[in-house]
Design a protein around this motif. Sequence first.
Motif, short mmCIF file in Angstrom:
data_model
loop_
_atom_site.label_atom_id
_atom_site.label_comp_id
_atom_site.label_asym_id
_atom_site.label_seq_id
_atom_site.Cartn_x
_atom_site.Cartn_y
_atom_site.Cartn_z
N GLY A 135 4.29 2.08 -10.09
CA GLY A 135 3.41 1.21 -9.34
C GLY A 135 2.55 1.99 -8.34
O GLY A 135 2.94 3.06 -7.86
N SER A 136 1.39 1.42 -8.02
CA SER A 136 0.47 2.12 -7.13
C SER A 136 1.06 2.35 -5.74
O SER A 136 0.70 3.31 -5.06
CB SER A 136 -0.83 1.31 -7.01
OG SER A 136 -0.56 0.02 -6.48
N LEU A 138 7.29 4.38 5.83
CA LEU A 138 8.69 3.96 5.91
C LEU A 138 9.62 5.17 5.82
O LEU A 138 10.55 5.31 6.62
CB LEU A 138 9.01 2.97 4.78
CG LEU A 138 10.48 2.61 4.58
CD1 LEU A 138 11.03 1.90 5.81
CD2 LEU A 138 10.67 1.76 3.34
N PHE A 139 9.35 6.07 4.88
CA PHE A 139 10.23 7.23 4.71
C PHE A 139 10.06 8.22 5.86
O PHE A 139 11.03 8.89 6.25
CB PHE A 139 9.98 7.90 3.36
CG PHE A 139 10.67 7.21 2.23
CD1 PHE A 139 12.01 7.47 1.96
CD2 PHE A 139 10.00 6.26 1.46
CE1 PHE A 139 12.66 6.82 0.93
CE2 PHE A 139 10.65 5.60 0.43
CZ PHE A 139 11.99 5.87 0.16
N ILE A 140 8.88 8.31 6.41
CA ILE A 140 8.69 9.17 7.59
C ILE A 140 9.50 8.63 8.76
O ILE A 140 10.14 9.39 9.51
CB ILE A 140 7.19 9.27 7.95
CG1 ILE A 140 6.43 10.04 6.86
CG2 ILE A 140 7.00 9.93 9.31
CD1 ILE A 140 4.93 10.06 7.04
N GLU A 169 0.85 -1.19 0.00
CA GLU A 169 0.00 0.00 0.00
C GLU A 169 0.88 1.23 0.00
O GLU A 169 1.96 1.24 0.60
CB GLU A 169 -0.91 0.01 1.24
CG GLU A 169 -1.89 -1.13 1.30
CD GLU A 169 -3.00 -1.00 0.27
OE1 GLU A 169 -3.25 0.14 -0.17
OE2 GLU A 169 -3.59 -2.03 -0.11
N SER A 170 0.44 2.27 -0.66
CA SER A 170 1.24 3.50 -0.74
C SER A 170 1.47 4.10 0.64
O SER A 170 2.52 4.71 0.89
CB SER A 170 0.54 4.52 -1.64
OG SER A 170 -0.75 4.84 -1.13
N SER A 171 0.51 3.89 1.55
CA SER A 171 0.66 4.44 2.91
C SER A 171 1.82 3.78 3.64
O SER A 171 2.50 4.41 4.45
CB SER A 171 -0.64 4.25 3.69
OG SER A 171 -0.99 2.87 3.75
N GLU A 223 2.31 7.95 -3.61
CA GLU A 223 2.52 9.06 -2.67
C GLU A 223 3.99 9.37 -2.45
O GLU A 223 4.34 10.24 -1.64
CB GLU A 223 1.86 8.74 -1.32
CG GLU A 223 0.36 8.56 -1.37
CD GLU A 223 -0.23 8.33 0.01
OE1 GLU A 223 0.09 9.13 0.92
OE2 GLU A 223 -0.98 7.35 0.19
N LEU A 224 4.88 8.66 -3.15
CA LEU A 224 6.32 8.80 -2.89
C LEU A 224 6.82 10.21 -3.17
O LEU A 224 7.51 10.82 -2.34
CB LEU A 224 7.10 7.78 -3.74
CG LEU A 224 8.63 7.80 -3.57
CD1 LEU A 224 9.01 7.42 -2.14
CD2 LEU A 224 9.30 6.86 -4.56
N GLY A 225 6.49 10.75 -4.35
CA GLY A 225 6.96 12.08 -4.70
C GLY A 225 6.50 13.13 -3.71
O GLY A 225 7.26 14.02 -3.32
N LYS A 226 5.25 13.00 -3.26
CA LYS A 226 4.68 13.98 -2.34
C LYS A 226 5.36 13.93 -0.98
O LYS A 226 5.76 14.97 -0.44
CB LYS A 226 3.19 13.72 -2.18
CG LYS A 226 2.48 14.68 -1.24
CD LYS A 226 1.00 14.36 -1.12
CE LYS A 226 0.32 15.30 -0.14
NZ LYS A 226 -1.13 14.97 0.01
N VAL A 227 5.52 12.71 -0.42
CA VAL A 227 6.11 12.61 0.91
C VAL A 227 7.58 13.01 0.89
O VAL A 227 8.07 13.66 1.83
CB VAL A 227 5.93 11.18 1.48
CG1 VAL A 227 6.77 10.17 0.72
CG2 VAL A 227 6.30 11.14 2.96
#
Length: 360
Positions: free
Chosen positions: A260-261, A236-238, A229-231, A265-269
């Motif tokens: 991939g789905s 993980l990065f947070i 899941e994108s969340s 949210e990767l670019g945003k976070v």
Amino acid sequence: MAYDNHTTKRRRFKHLSEAERGIIEKLLELGYGIREIAKELGRSASTISREVKRGTTTQMRTDLSTFEKYFAQTGKAVYEKNRANCGRKSKLLEVEEFLEFAEEKILKDKWSPDAVVGYCRQELGFSKDKMVCTKTLYNWIGKGLLRVRNIDLPIRVRLKPRKTKARVAKIKPRGKSIEERPDSANNREEFGHWEIDTLIGKRSSDSVLVTLTERKTRFGMIFVIPSKESSCVRDLFIKLQRILGEKFNRVFKSVTSDNGSEFSELGKVLNELGSEGYYTHPYSAYERGTNERMNGLIRRFLPKGKEISKISREAIKRVRDWYNRLPRRIFKYKSSLEKFLSEIREICEVEVLEKVLMEV
């Protein structure tokens, strides 16, 4: 396979035949000189001269005096003996220590033959007469001269011609395109630019591995997240940012992913954390080739269809450490770990990095 465009010149000479040696013997008996015999046979005078010298032996008369005479059979025997002794001899029995080391590293530690050869030359100081080159080692494996077989070399047995098929892109990049990535990242000149991907297990509800590969040093990290899941990728990065603090965007200057789905949210976070996220073109896995190579090596130990939730954290760390300690030709057979540590020490303490790696 025929090569039409080459620079190698065809040899125009051939060795003397048995019939030609017989002619030389007869003509010498008739009193012909070297140049006259060469002209009769259409040969070089030097060729005839060497053959006469090769086949001439000392004979004894009945009065015990000696004389020298050329014999065709003698010339042929000396020629065949010389031919048997020419050419490079096999070093198989002279490099036993090297072969024992190679067999252990290839069979036990899953090194490639080239990694073995390079490590022995650069790190262990093997001299040329105590080891062989990569090509020879592959040849000996192919001939069955070692305990290692081609079936033990994962890449060698599964490579096959691939049929390419043009695909029409149906997916649009989810954020900044890889075309906007700076040259310092593309050319691997600057530390801190990563590639990311996920490895799924047996079921869609199973845990997922996240692999991160640093482009300059080829250092790899492996993390386990609950699902694809994108969340989970965002969390993980947070978590990594909390550990690294203000140094996060120096360690992770950019991260490149596919479309991939799970990376929606990767670019945003990353942007919120002071970093950058880039997306490859659809169906272009080669644009994250460093990470794809890492995934291929990891799959040797964690094959598709294996439940990730049932793999111990210790086993995953062991695979990660094996990957990072593998000697690499591009670094003159130094490991990615050595290169990474020399870069990371300029940014933060190694203890902080250890906390990051503990997040497996």
